[in-house]
Design an enzyme around this catalytic site. Structure first.
Site, PDB file in Angstrom:
ATOM      1  N   HIS A   1       0.837  -1.201   0.000  1.00  0.00           N
ATOM      2  CA  HIS A   1       0.000   0.000   0.000  1.00  0.00           C
ATOM      3  C   HIS A   1       0.873   1.251   0.000  1.00  0.00           C
ATOM      4  CE1 HIS A   1      -3.576   2.465   0.991  1.00  0.00           C
ATOM      5  NE2 HIS A   1      -2.706   3.185   1.710  1.00  0.00           N
ATOM      6  N   GLU A   2       1.814   1.291   0.924  1.00  0.00           N
ATOM      7  CA  GLU A   2       2.683   2.474   1.022  1.00  0.00           C
ATOM      8  C   GLU A   2       3.615   2.573  -0.181  1.00  0.00           C
ATOM      9  OE1 GLU A   2       1.910   4.623   3.105  1.00  0.00           O
ATOM     10  OE2 GLU A   2       0.575   3.342   4.280  1.00  0.00           O
TER      11      GLU A   2
ATOM     12  N   HIS B   1       1.927   4.629  -2.908  1.00  0.00           N
ATOM     13  CA  HIS B   1       2.087   6.074  -2.684  1.00  0.00           C
ATOM     14  C   HIS B   1       3.507   6.521  -3.023  1.00  0.00           C
ATOM     15  CE1 HIS B   1      -1.815   6.428  -0.893  1.00  0.00           C
ATOM     16  NE2 HIS B   1      -1.520   5.722   0.192  1.00  0.00           N
TER      17      HIS B   1
END
Length: 675
Positions: free
Chosen positions: A34-35, A38
């Site tokens: 997920h990170e 980003h």
């Protein structure tokens, strides 16, 4: 022997360590990807990333590579990417003109790039979730087929005539793929649901069911089916036969991995046939043929298994009103109604001459006969009246449908009724434990505690805990039948009764007995033998990676829909917040599925990834969805959000998220872990 046991214990310990490591790695990967989404898009848009952290709070380890600090923080439930000009703790950075002048700041980038950065984490989780699912299906995923193991008496499925062994083939016109479809359709239904399938005898059915709304989520009250195989336990403390039961005393004894093949020489095809045979021949010693793990399929070992007699206290209680009636049952055809209280059967008083707990056996022993029944019926606005009826029982073994939950009424399957047993003493058997303890007629049992015997621990009994039932008129907790069944699950455990006589309470202790005055052939016996069987499962495996990806896409789509429907049901009140799970439960479930195999762990991680994607995109400030709302506002109005509004919304979002985390931690620790 000591060397073998030491090796087994070492192997179990090593397996646990590996499972814990796999769970930690898997949960870490979900957060990492997920990170990473980003981070990767931020770098692609030339935004300065100051920190990439797995976890929140104080940093326990970090290193710097280039301009970015990579950190591992102490609170492992999440992570974050800190970019120049974007900080949830300091929302003023988003509106700072000074920071916006830096061309590498997040806030200096155009709206579409910032939208890409914010949505990248969610997109990454959707993609990785789909890949987790695909790899799981390529390896082969075990799921529970839509076969009914039991319909809980009094619940909608039971009332609709669902029976053990029924196969649910369609729900609301759509084909079922697993037992989860039954749970899902019940929990997310907006009203009635239709189920079509095949009964154990081959007859087709198409019925309408209204899910029960009284629990934490709508449900119809079914239990999945077991298989014909006895599980192989890695834990040496786990036994394949429940302690104190006939199965534990069987010769030559059951082993993990044994598969049922025959009972008394007759081939057994499914678990429902085992249930019916055990219940129909509850008093008999049976010859069970099993195929041992690792032996040719045709090689059968016969095991002699005796009966499990009911253990009682010597009390006959009062019968409560009829709670539920099955559709199309002999009771419905005879004119019985919910609320009727049966007072006489075959001119015998119920409670004195006939023990209400033995009514399932009484009616199943009179199949095809016309049985006169007298009921007391309360009509609105009038005094109770006696009504005489006749019922003709059908062939349905006694106690086949026993109490499965604390509030389950006692079912008489041969006529299709269910009622609670009221803990008011109407008769005490001479010489029984209750008689020796001084319990008298018309006394009331207010509480029963079933306690571990002697110095035994729960581990000695396959982790079966002690249990307490309280009986209360106001809360309608009159479920003596459920407490009675719990005594059978714990054979030989002593009990402590709290007895009321003219509002004076006293506590008495006793141990349930098997009445020695019963003849062997007349013994009142349980419909089970104490043999533990695995849940019925089937393997879904893709033949190619392309097919696996297709299955992964469908599973991702269905998982996202399930999460959306869950949130909708939470918002409308159809599903209770008590159904939510926190990090402790997630970690526990992850450990359990890791124990089942890599494909099960991948499936769980895929579902967790999709969960993270959907929940993170909710329009809540501090979450990605909240940031997207403000970006949409900026894109439409061409103005940045007001700093005060942004700060207030961010802090409200923080309070909400922290409050939610504390709530689910409370559920995990106090309502689940300690229950």
């Amino acid at each position: 022997m000591e060397v073998e046991l030491s090796s087994l214990l070492l192997g179990t310990f090593t397996s646990k360590i590996i499972n814990i490591a796999m769970v930690a790695l898997g949960l870490g990967l979900v957060i990492f990807f997920h990170e990473l989404g980003h981070f990767a898009v931020a770098k692609w848009c030339n935004v300065k990333v100051e920190r990439f952290s797995i976890g929140f709070g104080p940093i326990i380890y970090s290193f710097k590579y280039g301009e970015t600090e990579y950190a591992l923080s102490i609170i492992p439930f999440g992570g974050y990417v800190k970019m120049l000009g974007q900080d949830d703790v300091d929302p003023s950075q988003l509106t700072s003109e000074e920071i916006a002048l830096d061309p590498r700041s997040y806030s200096a980038k155009p709206v579409y790039q910032r939208m890409g950065i914010i949505s990248a984490g969610v997109i990454m989780n959707i993609v990785t979730g789909m890949l987790f699912f695909a790899f799981a299906f390529r390896m082969g995923v075990e799921s529970m087929p839509s076969v009914i193991g039991a319909a809980i008496p009094g619940m909608p499925a039971w009332e609709s005539g669902i029976q053990p062994g029924d196969v649910i083939e369609e729900i609301d016109g759509k084909k079922t793929s697993s037992y989860m479809d039954i749970i899902r359709s019940s929990a997310f239904s907006d009203g009635d649901i239709t189920m079509a399938g095949t009964h154990l005898d081959g007859q087709k059915f198409d019925i309408k069911i209204t899910p029960d709304q009284t629990g934490t989520r709508p449900q119809i009250g079914t239990i999945p089916s077991n298989s014909l195989r006895i599980p192989v336990f890695q834990d040496p403390a786990q036994n394949v036969a429940s302690k104190g039961t006939a199965a534990a005393k069987a010769e030559p004894g059951f082993l993990g991995g044994d598969t049922f093949k025959t009972i008394d020489g007759k081939a057994i095809k499914n678990y429902a046939e085992i249930q019916r045979t055990f219940a129909a021949k509850s008093n008999q010693t049976l010859k069970i043929g099993v195929n041992r793990k690792g032996t040719p399929p045709t090689e059968i070992v016969e095991i002699s298994v005796g009966n499990n007699p009911f253990r009682t206290l010597g009390l006959q209680m009062d019968i409560g009103p009829i709670e539920s009636i099955q559709q199309g049952s002999p009771a419905e055809r005879a004119g019985l109604k919910v609320g009727d209280k049966i007072t006489h059967i075959d001119n015998q008083d119920v409670g004195q001459a006939l023990n209400p707990l033995k009514l399932p056996n009484y009616f199943s022993g009179k199949v095809g006969e016309t049985i006169p029944i007298v009921v007391k019926r309360q009509e609105a606005g009038s005094d109770p009246t006696e009504v005489n009826l006749n019922v003709v029982p059908i062939d349905n073994p006694a106690w086949l449908e026993h109490p499965y939950k604390t509030d389950t009424p006692l079912a008489v399957g041969s006529i299709g009724i269910a009622f609670h047993v009221i803990p008011t003493v109407l008769k005490v058997e001479e010489g029984s434990p209750a008689a020796k303890a001084g319990i008298k007629v018309n006394e009331r049992i207010k509480k029963i505690k079933i306690m571990l015997p002697g110095k035994d621990t729960a581990a000695d009994w396959n982790n079966i805990p002690e249990v307490t039932y309280e009986f209360d008129d106001k809360d309608k907790k009159m479920n003596w039948a459920s407490a009675f069944w719990e005594m059978q699950v714990r054979p030989g455990w002593p009990v402590e009764l709290t007895v009321s006589n003219k509002r004076q309470l006293r506590e008495v202790k006793m141990t349930p007995w098997v009445n020695p005055n019963q003849e062997k052939g007349e013994q009142w016996s349980l419909p089970v033998r104490g043999i533990r069987l695995e849940l019925l499962r089937e393997t879904q495996k893709a033949d190619s990676m392309g097919q696996a990806l297709g299955m992964g896409v469908r599973y991702t789509s269905n998982s996202a829909k399930d999460i959306y429907l869950t949130l909708k049901s939470l918002f409308t009140g159809r599903v209770s917040p008590l159904e939510l799970s926190g990090p402790v439960t997630i970690a526990t479930v992850a450990y359990e599925v890791a124990h089942q195999g890599y494909s099960e762990l991948l499936l769980f991680l895929g579902f967790l990834s999709v969960n993270l994607a959907v929940l993170n995109f909710l329009p809540i400030p501090v979450l990605d969805g909240g940031h997207m709302v403000f970006l949409c506002w900026e894109g439409i109005t061409r103005k940045r959000p007001n700093e005060k509004v942004l700060a207030a919304a961010t802090y409200v979002g923080m309070i909400f998220v922290l409050g939610l985390m504390l709530f689910v931690l409370y559920l995990d620790i106090f309502l689940r872990a300690l229950s």
